[in-house]
Design a protein around this motif. Sequence first.
Motif, PDB file in Angstrom:
ATOM      1  N   UNK A 177      -9.127  -2.719   9.975  1.00 34.26           N
ATOM      2  CA  UNK A 177      -8.888  -2.950  11.104  1.00 34.26           C
ATOM      3  C   UNK A 177      -8.051  -3.656  11.168  1.00 34.26           C
ATOM      4  N   UNK A 178      -6.820  -3.984  13.008  1.00 36.63           N
ATOM      5  CA  UNK A 178      -6.317  -5.229  12.424  1.00 36.63           C
ATOM      6  C   UNK A 178      -6.244  -6.446  12.538  1.00 36.63           C
ATOM      7  N   UNK A 179      -7.620  -6.870  12.113  1.00 41.32           N
ATOM      8  CA  UNK A 179      -8.262  -8.554  11.888  1.00 41.32           C
ATOM      9  C   UNK A 179      -8.632  -8.407  10.761  1.00 41.32           C
ATOM     10  N   UNK A 180      -8.628  -7.153   9.732  1.00 39.98           N
ATOM     11  CA  UNK A 180      -8.850  -7.361   8.055  1.00 39.98           C
ATOM     12  C   UNK A 180      -7.716  -7.177   7.956  1.00 39.98           C
ATOM     13  N   UNK A 181      -6.921  -6.689   8.087  1.00 35.97           N
ATOM     14  CA  UNK A 181      -5.201  -6.114   7.655  1.00 35.97           C
ATOM     15  C   UNK A 181      -4.518  -7.846   7.486  1.00 35.97           C
ATOM     16  N   UNK A 182      -4.664  -8.746   9.009  1.00 41.36           N
ATOM     17  CA  UNK A 182      -4.299  -9.907   8.998  1.00 41.36           C
ATOM     18  C   UNK A 182      -4.856 -10.959   8.361  1.00 41.36           C
ATOM     19  N   UNK A 183      -5.828 -10.413   8.275  1.00 43.37           N
ATOM     20  CA  UNK A 183      -6.460 -11.592   7.252  1.00 43.37           C
ATOM     21  C   UNK A 183      -6.442 -11.166   6.089  1.00 43.37           C
ATOM     22  N   UNK A 184      -6.709  -9.904   5.473  1.00 45.77           N
ATOM     23  CA  UNK A 184      -5.744  -9.803   3.805  1.00 45.77           C
ATOM     24  C   UNK A 184      -4.460  -9.899   3.920  1.00 45.77           C
ATOM     25  N   UNK A 185      -3.626 -10.099   4.382  1.00 45.64           N
ATOM     26  CA  UNK A 185      -1.709 -10.621   4.913  1.00 45.64           C
ATOM     27  C   UNK A 185      -2.040 -12.281   4.597  1.00 45.64           C
ATOM     28  N   UNK A 186      -2.805 -12.902   4.996  1.00 48.06           N
ATOM     29  CA  UNK A 186      -2.829 -14.608   4.743  1.00 48.06           C
ATOM     30  C   UNK A 186      -3.322 -14.639   3.375  1.00 48.06           C
ATOM     31  N   UNK A 187      -4.482 -14.212   3.266  1.00 51.27           N
ATOM     32  CA  UNK A 187      -5.559 -14.595   1.494  1.00 51.27           C
ATOM     33  C   UNK A 187      -3.977 -13.970   0.470  1.00 51.27           C
ATOM     34  N   UNK A 188      -3.778 -13.130   0.198  1.00 52.45           N
ATOM     35  CA  UNK A 188      -2.939 -12.280   0.094  1.00 52.45           C
ATOM     36  C   UNK A 188      -1.776 -12.653  -0.621  1.00 52.45           C
ATOM     37  N   UNK A 189      -0.864 -13.332  -0.026  1.00 60.94           N
ATOM     38  CA  UNK A 189       0.856 -13.870   0.870  1.00 60.94           C
ATOM     39  C   UNK A 189       1.717 -13.042   0.197  1.00 60.94           C
ATOM     40  N   UNK A 190       1.296 -11.502   0.207  1.00 60.12           N
ATOM     41  CA  UNK A 190       2.216 -10.585   0.612  1.00 60.12           C
ATOM     42  C   UNK A 190       2.036  -9.387   1.637  1.00 60.12           C
ATOM     43  N   UNK A 191       2.267  -8.407   1.764  1.00 61.01           N
ATOM     44  CA  UNK A 191       2.183  -7.414   3.298  1.00 61.01           C
ATOM     45  C   UNK A 191       1.278  -6.543   2.904  1.00 61.01           C
ATOM     46  N   UNK A 192       0.148  -5.834   2.768  1.00 58.41           N
ATOM     47  CA  UNK A 192      -1.016  -5.339   3.072  1.00 58.41           C
ATOM     48  C   UNK A 192      -0.965  -3.821   3.798  1.00 58.41           C
ATOM     49  N   UNK A 193      -1.168  -3.557   3.466  1.00 53.50           N
ATOM     50  CA  UNK A 193      -1.268  -1.629   4.150  1.00 53.50           C
ATOM     51  C   UNK A 193      -2.326  -0.745   3.651  1.00 53.50           C
ATOM     52  N   UNK A 194      -2.798   0.118   4.954  1.00 53.72           N
ATOM     53  CA  UNK A 194      -4.380   0.454   4.489  1.00 53.72           C
ATOM     54  C   UNK A 194      -3.905   1.825   4.073  1.00 53.72           C
ATOM     55  N   UNK A 195      -5.281   2.803   3.490  1.00 49.03           N
ATOM     56  CA  UNK A 195      -4.336   4.480   4.270  1.00 49.03           C
ATOM     57  C   UNK A 195      -4.522   4.795   4.790  1.00 49.03           C
ATOM     58  N   UNK A 196      -4.653   4.625   5.785  1.00 48.91           N
ATOM     59  CA  UNK A 196      -4.446   5.383   7.034  1.00 48.91           C
ATOM     60  C   UNK A 196      -2.994   5.052   7.592  1.00 48.91           C
ATOM     61  N   UNK A 197      -1.927   3.663   7.541  1.00 47.05           N
ATOM     62  CA  UNK A 197      -0.757   3.567   7.473  1.00 47.05           C
ATOM     63  C   UNK A 197      -0.335   4.423   6.306  1.00 47.05           C
ATOM     64  N   UNK A 198      -1.035   4.924   5.028  1.00 44.00           N
ATOM     65  CA  UNK A 198      -0.215   5.260   3.984  1.00 44.00           C
ATOM     66  C   UNK A 198       0.150   6.931   4.435  1.00 44.00           C
ATOM     67  N   UNK A 199      -0.529   7.091   4.898  1.00 44.15           N
ATOM     68  CA  UNK A 199      -0.190   8.737   5.249  1.00 44.15           C
ATOM     69  C   UNK A 199      -0.068   8.873   6.501  1.00 44.15           C
ATOM     70  N   UNK A 200       0.131   8.078   7.350  1.00 45.38           N
ATOM     71  CA  UNK A 200       1.069   7.874   8.747  1.00 45.38           C
ATOM     72  C   UNK A 200       2.449   8.288   7.893  1.00 45.38           C
ATOM     73  N   UNK A 201       2.702   7.756   7.392  1.00 45.86           N
ATOM     74  CA  UNK A 201       4.322   6.936   6.547  1.00 45.86           C
ATOM     75  C   UNK A 201       4.782   8.404   6.281  1.00 45.86           C
ATOM     76  N   UNK A 202       3.948   8.861   5.321  1.00 48.74           N
ATOM     77  CA  UNK A 202       4.029  10.689   4.924  1.00 48.74           C
ATOM     78  C   UNK A 202       4.191  11.162   5.730  1.00 48.74           C
ATOM     79  N   UNK A 203       3.427  11.497   6.457  1.00 52.04           N
ATOM     80  CA  UNK A 203       3.683  13.016   7.471  1.00 52.04           C
ATOM     81  C   UNK A 203       4.725  12.327   8.184  1.00 52.04           C
ATOM     82  N   UNK A 204       5.423  10.803   8.511  1.00 49.63           N
ATOM     83  CA  UNK A 204       6.893  10.540   9.100  1.00 49.63           C
ATOM     84  C   UNK A 204       7.728  11.409   8.013  1.00 49.63           C
ATOM     85  N   UNK A 205       7.981  10.844   7.235  1.00 54.69           N
ATOM     86  CA  UNK A 205       8.248  11.064   6.572  1.00 54.69           C
ATOM     87  C   UNK A 205       8.946  12.516   6.106  1.00 54.69           C
ATOM     88  N   UNK A 206       8.322  12.437   5.949  1.00 55.35           N
ATOM     89  CA  UNK A 206       7.957  14.432   6.449  1.00 55.35           C
ATOM     90  C   UNK A 206       7.903  15.534   6.947  1.00 55.35           C
TER      91      UNK A 206
END
Length: 374
Positions: free
Chosen positions: A85-114
Amino acid sequence: MKALHTVKIEPVRVFLAGIKHSTDTEPLIDELSGLTETLGLNIVGSETIVVRKKGFTVGTGKIKELSEKALSAGAQCIIFDSELSPSQQKKLETLCGLSVLDRQELIIRIFASRAKTKEAELQAELAELLYNQPRLSHKYIDLSRQRGGRYGTRGSGETRLETDRRQIRERIGILRKEIENVRNNRILQRKQRKKQGITVCAIVGYTNAGKSSLHRALTGSDVLVENKLFATLDPTARKVYRQGSSGTGKNIIFIDTVGFIRRLPHNLVDAFRSTLEELCQADILIHVLDASDVAWKEHSGTVQELLRELGAENIPLVTVLNKADLLTAEELKALETAIRGEIPAFSCALTAVSAKTKEGLESLWKLIEKKLKF
């Protein structure tokens, strides 16, 4: 005159976090790796996290441990094999100190690139906007910034966030209208086919099962064939005249469709619905399974689930074990026995082929003729 130098852009370094539930049997991290490589990212490490409950339920301690491993491996981003969820993604980025992608965004980016055609680009853009719309607030920390706001207007103007949200809503509306026009054109094409008595066979299956290769073998077409996930986004249609064993002939259109995948993002299903509707109007479905894939059972279940979701579960089905040349005769026989035992509905229309060597194609044609009764 200054000399020109070629600057090599290094791919983004990513760390994969596979999420495995206690009931999962499929090697999920392998599929996540395949998706990541398809997007051209550089995998520097991975770890599979076992969770007991469905959904994303990972403790803070485990997340910090994961982020330490990712940072030590030089990762710039962590990709989670889960829907966040958007809140989970934001929390994970805060905890990790890194950008965070989930499975949904990864697949959507693949579709956009192809996406190569206008229709695929429209659908991919719509999916991206639907995904990003609830995540816009992550980009803005100071929500008090105002844009606009003149004397005599209502309020002090829109915040940048509000403006962007409004523009995205407007763009989504435009895209939906354009895609609806494409859908209406498809409906007209289908009506024309029915008037001409043309039969439609839609080739479906898990991504990278060999649907395009089989389409090419059946029709002799030059459709794109790549050993990559989601090589086909647009339904490619080719017409073939086939003389049946009874002496009568038929014009058959074979449609190569976009590959399915487990937990296909709903935004993509929504955006590509006009394309996926081609399946619902087919006279017969050819379900392609990769005979060399150890996860055939899970992948078959994913296809069946999506067909039910689309309302295509009652269309006559022929199941094809593709890439049969990669198995021995004994292995192939054992696989067929396993499939007939696990999925009795496939028993009456199951055949093995190799789209690469053309072996078994005549047996497939006979099953198609039997289903179409000619």
